[in-house]
Design a protein around this motif. Structure first.
Motif: not given
Length: 78
Positions: A1-13, A25-38
């Motif tokens: 389960r994901v307890t914390h994490g940060r996502l950042a994207f370049g070349s978008m703005a 969307a990932f917090r508290g869930r297994k990554p594979a289970d949260a992927l579609q929502d994320a």
């Protein structure tokens, strides 16, 4: 389960952007289970630009595919 994490994207703005809704969307869930929502949450987080290098739709698609690949690679059994 994901307890914390940060996502950042370049070349978008003009500057790199955090993807807070996707992170949540990932917090508290297994990554594979949260992927579609994320991936869906990326639409809230990112407002890609069109420029001479690529179009906004392409950038959105690539961001979701990169997130999918990240989850696949980091959760692969070794």
């Amino acid at each position: 389960r994901v307890t914390h994490g940060r996502l950042a994207f370049g070349s978008m703005a003009e500057t790199t952007r955090r993807a807070g809704a996707a992170e949540a969307a990932f917090r508290g869930r297994k990554p594979a289970d949260a992927l579609q929502d994320a991936c869906a949450a990326l639409a809230q987080d990112l407002a890609p630009i069109d420029d001479i290098r690529s179009e906004a739709d392409y950038r959105s698609d690539v961001a979701a595919r990169l997130l999918e690949q990240f989850v696949r690679v980091t959760t692969a059994k070794r």
